[in-house]
Design a protein around this motif. Structure first.
Motif, PDB file in Angstrom:
ATOM      1  N   PRO B  59       0.832  -1.193   0.000  1.00  0.00           N
ATOM      2  CA  PRO B  59       0.000   0.000   0.000  1.00  0.00           C
ATOM      3  C   PRO B  59       0.876   1.256   0.000  1.00  0.00           C
ATOM      4  N   VAL B  60       0.416   2.288  -0.661  1.00  0.00           N
ATOM      5  CA  VAL B  60       1.173   3.549  -0.661  1.00  0.00           C
ATOM      6  C   VAL B  60       0.241   4.717  -0.337  1.00  0.00           C
ATOM      7  N   ARG B  61       0.812   5.883  -0.189  1.00  0.00           N
ATOM      8  CA  ARG B  61       0.081   7.112   0.132  1.00  0.00           C
ATOM      9  C   ARG B  61      -0.911   6.892   1.281  1.00  0.00           C
ATOM     10  N   GLY B  62      -0.399   6.535   2.443  1.00  0.00           N
ATOM     11  CA  GLY B  62      -1.257   6.365   3.619  1.00  0.00           C
ATOM     12  C   GLY B  62      -2.343   5.334   3.396  1.00  0.00           C
ATOM     13  N   MET B  63      -2.019   4.301   2.649  1.00  0.00           N
ATOM     14  CA  MET B  63      -2.900   3.169   2.376  1.00  0.00           C
ATOM     15  C   MET B  63      -4.118   3.533   1.544  1.00  0.00           C
TER      16      MET B  63
END
Lengths: 254, 291, 309
Positions: B59-63
């Protein structure tokens, strides 16, 4: 009649399941190499008597045994190694039990459990036992087949072969002919006549005539009581010692 | 029968039978429909999100974007370690109960304990995990603590199904073995276990599906909201699919619907797949009995 | 030496190997026995370790009267108050409504599957119900959040759909499988002779079920319900996500509440280990343990009663 050098001796044997009495004050001796017929109606304690001898009764919940049981003078209930005791006794149950493995493995099971690992020896044992049980000719070509795939009569002979596989001194048969046809029964009876040369045989049977054909002496059990035991001719003759024996063997009850 | 078939009494009875059948059928349908509807909904909304990229990236950008790979890996760790603990203990416990124990007060107490182990709320298991493994045994919040908690929680599943499998082996087989001088353990090892292994596997598989879906017991014992790396040992914390679904659907704002539905779908597919395998094995056993 | 006439004893292991063989078996059997009692150890362990964290507060100034009767749950304030009545009321209300939905459905399905179905239909129904049991509770919570929530808002015209009704529907679906499986067992335990005798007298299937089977299986069905209750009381994730998370003694099924389990799950992560807030959550855990212990014990006694008869 008192047996000299009894192979098996029960003295004051009493078996209870909870508060039900299965055997009451049974005293009985069996001579080496004799066939002792044990007759009596269902629920008389015949099976309990056999299971006392190889101590499988202990594994039934709530069963209590008192009294004295000896093989060759040795107290069975003092033996520490139950497995060794059981290897001295061959046991054939009323309904044939083929273990879910190959015919070969069925017969080789007991020797393997006793620690025999040598292939050659196992092969010899398997062949000997299957021959003794008069099954060899029928299964020689398919020893790898499942034991449970055999017919009822063949399975019963397989059970006998397995009971012989640990070279027992005593062979116990518990109503072995209950689930098989008369022809197979006769074959097995011939086998027993041969086997008695090598071992002592306890033959529990629901067919009184079977005892008459095979047994040297016959014991009559009724509701846990040993009514009488004597030479087969006497038990089946006109004048057994007990009236009830006469009535039972001549089909008046039971 | 013909004489009575047309009497009013008989017709009334026939009517009540029909009504009862209809009502019971309706009740059952009321149970079955929601399941199908829900599964359908999850598939419909979640399937578009499923892609290799979704499954195999982090996951990226705070999920709020990216995939769920660390959560899948974490769930595998938790399931694997808890299985390694509960399978041997559970199978042997069932062997004890079915092959050794007699019907006595000891057996009753054990039975009662198993019923309770199965009935204790999952959040209480979590408290236990915190009190015992995280704090008392000083395993900290780690895969080990979480897996131990899961293992104890799912133990009853394995015990119950193994016991059932063992009990299905006919008593006559055991007696035949004892009669030829095999010891209890030899009988169990050479005859009882080989003939119940498929049933035992079914139970173990069910345990996998239970453990994979649990959330509460791992919340405070080893699972973390976000871990930037994959776990290297049982002392690490990890992410988990169930925990991840909880986090992105309640704790994080503005997660795209496709991601939450996709995560839920993956979790459900995993569990259903595993259950399906166990159902197939079970019906296979029934057909292929050797006795 | 193994010729047909041979009657010497079967010689297997040497005495030394025999001793080794025996020792091995002894070790194995000891391990089996230990595993056998492991469940008991674990249950005691659970009680001990949960209670251990709760004890300092429980015996050190917690007002039990306040805990059980007040609804003032302010664990974080500078003047902390631990009134868990609203949480208990939340748990009870959700459980009660869930049971009102689940008991008729669960027992109805049990009767349907056991008495009115055969063959393939029966197999398929049982598999579907098993699937129902397999869906993880966090997925149920998710369903409550994204599917039931808008449905309830639309149907009942309320501002929030995360409430008792939502949680109860989820709990009902979650506790039905155990009711069906235990209930079906109870019905199966009624001897077929009863069915045959009643049917021979001309009774319909339904009459047999209503007059003969249900009374005969009464205890088993009761146990099924109890186990369902136990499951509902202890359920955590679904109610945490679907009941609205507000500490509140409810007036209507459309009110939002918070259950005991949800409170522990939501707050434990934010407390400092050893603080009073932390400990009061373990007190609630002990309470849950006791409740479910009693429910399961009763269910077990009821089932045993059935088996003894």
């Amino acid at each position: 009649m008192v047996v000299k050098h009894a192979k098996i001796a029960f003295r004051d044997l009493r078996v209870r399941y909870g508060d039900k009495t299965a055997l009451e004050d049974v005293s009985l001796e069996v001579a080496p190499n004799e066939i002792l017929g044990i007759i009596g109606p269902a629920g008389s304690g015949k099976t309990s008597l056999l299971r006392v001898l190889n101590r499988t009764l202990e594994q039934t919940a709530g069963a209590k045994v008192t009294g004295d049981v000896r093989i060759d003078g040795e107290d069975v209930y003092r033996m520490r190694d139950v497995s060794r005791l059981r290897r001295r006794i061959g046991m054939v149950a009323p309904l044939p039990v083929g273990l879910p493995m190959s015919i070969y493995d069925n017969v080789a099971f007991a020797p393997r459990m006793a620690g025999v690992t040598d292939r050659k020896r196992l092969e010899v044992i398997v062949e000997r036992c299957l021959r003794q049980a008069a099954l060899w000719d029928e299964v020689e070509q398919r020893l790898g087949d499942l034991g449970t795939k055999l017919s009822g009569g063949q399975q019963q002979r397989l059970t006998i072969a397995r009971a012989l596989s640990h070279s027992p001194e005593i062979l116990c048969l518990d109503e072995f002919s209950i689930a098989i046809d008369p022809v197979t029964t006769m074959r097995i009876e011939e086998v027993l006549k041969e086997l008695r040369k090598h071992m002592t045989i306890l033959l529990v049977t629901n067919l009184v005539q079977q005892a008459r054909r095979l047994a040297d002496r016959t014991a009559f059990l009724l509701l846990g009581e040993l009514v009488e035991v004597g030479p087969t001719e006497e038990v089946f003759g006109r004048t057994p010692r007990d009236r009830r024996t006469f009535e039972y063997v001549h089909g008046h009850f039971g | 029968m013909g004489v009575f078939a047309t009497s009013p009494e008989s017709r009334r009875r026939h009517r009540s039978q029909q009504v009862a059948f209809a009502v019971l059928l309706a009740m059952t349908v009321l149970l079955v429909l929601p399941v199908l509807a829900i599964l359908g909904m999850l598939v419909w909304r979640g399937a578009p999100a499923l892609s290799l990229e979704f499954l195999f990236t982090a996951p990226v950008r705070g999920m709020t974007a990216g995939g769920i790979w660390p959560a899948i890996v974490g769930t595998m760790w938790l399931v694997g370690v808890s299985l390694a603990i509960s399978a041997p203990i559970g199978v042997l416990a069932a062997v004890y109960l079915n092959e050794y124990a007699r019907d006595s007060w000891v057996t009753r107490v054990i039975h009662l304990a198993i019923v309770n182990l199965a009935g204790v709320p999952s959040i209480v298991h979590a408290l236990f995990g915190v009190g015992a493994f995280v704090l008392f045994f000083r395993f900290g919040t780690s895969i080990l603590s979480a897996s131990l908690t899961l293992a104890i929680m799912t133990l009853p599943v394995i015990i119950a199904s193994t016991k059932e499998a063992l009990a299905a082996v006919p008593m006559t087989f055991r007696e035949a073995c004892w009669n030829v001088g095999a010891s209890r353990w030899q009988t169990i090892w050479h005859v009882v276990l080989p003939n119940s292994i498929a049933g035992i596997l079914t139970g173990i598989i069910l345990q996998v599906s239970r453990a994979a879906g649990e959330t509460a017991p791992i919340l405070f014992t080893g699972a973390a909201v976000f871990v930037p790396f994959l776990p290297q040992s049982v002392n690490d914390q990890c992410m988990a699919l169930s925990m991840h679904l909880f986090t992105i659907s309640t704790q994080v704002q503005s997660v795209p619907q496709s991601i939450t539905y996709g995560t839920a779908l993956v979790l459900v597919l995993l569990v259903v797949l595993v259950n399906g395998v166990s159902i197939v094995i079970r019906s296979r056993i029934r057909r292929r009995r050797k006795w | 030496m193994d010729d047909p006439g041979d009657n010497t004893r079967l010689v297997g292991r040497s005495p030394a190997r025999e001793r080794l063989h025996r020792a091995t078996e002894l070790v194995i059997e000891t391990v089996i026995r230990v595993c056998g009692v492991s469940a008991v150890i674990f249950v005691f362990g659970i009680f001990y370790f949960v209670f251990r964290e709760a004890a300092p507060l429980l015996f050190g100034g917690l007002d039990l009267g306040q805990l059980l009767t007040s609804s003032a749950w302010y664990p974080d304030s500078s003047n902390p108050r631990y009134g868990a009545f609203a949480l208990i009321a939340g748990t009870l209300s959700v459980t009660l409504l869930a049971m009102l939905i689940a008991v008729p459905l669960g027992l109805g399905a049990a009767v349907f599957v056991s008495e009115f179905c055969t063959g393939r239909t029966k197999e398929i129904l049982k598999i579907v119900i098993e699937l129902l049991a397999a869906i993880p509770s966090v997925v149920w919570g998710f369903i409550g959040l994204v599917i039931l929530n808008p449905v309830i808002i639309d149907l009942f015209d309320t501002p929030v759909g995360l409430n008792i009704l939502n949680g109860a529907i989820l709990l009902a679906l979650m506790s039905v499988p155990i009711m069906v499986s235990i209930g079906e067992d109870a019905l199966k335990a009624v001897p077929d002779a009863y069915r045959e005798a009643a049917e021979a007298m001309g009774a319909t299937r339904w009459q047999v079920t209503w007059r003969v089977l249900l009374p005969a299986a009464r205890n088993g069905l009761l146990a099924a319900v109890l186990l369902g209750v136990g499951r509902a009381v202890g359920e955590t994730m679904a109610v945490l996500m679907a009941t609205g998370h507000s500490v509140n003694v409810p007036d209507s099924p459309l009110d939002s509440v918070r259950t005991i389990t949800a409170t522990i799950a939501a707050e434990l992560g934010e407390t400092a280990q050893g603080s009073n807030h932390y400990r009061v959550l373990f007190v609630l855990g002990s309470l849950l343990f006791l409740i479910t212990f009693l429910v399961n014990l009763t269910a077990d006694l009821v089932i045993r009663g059935v088996k003894k008869r």
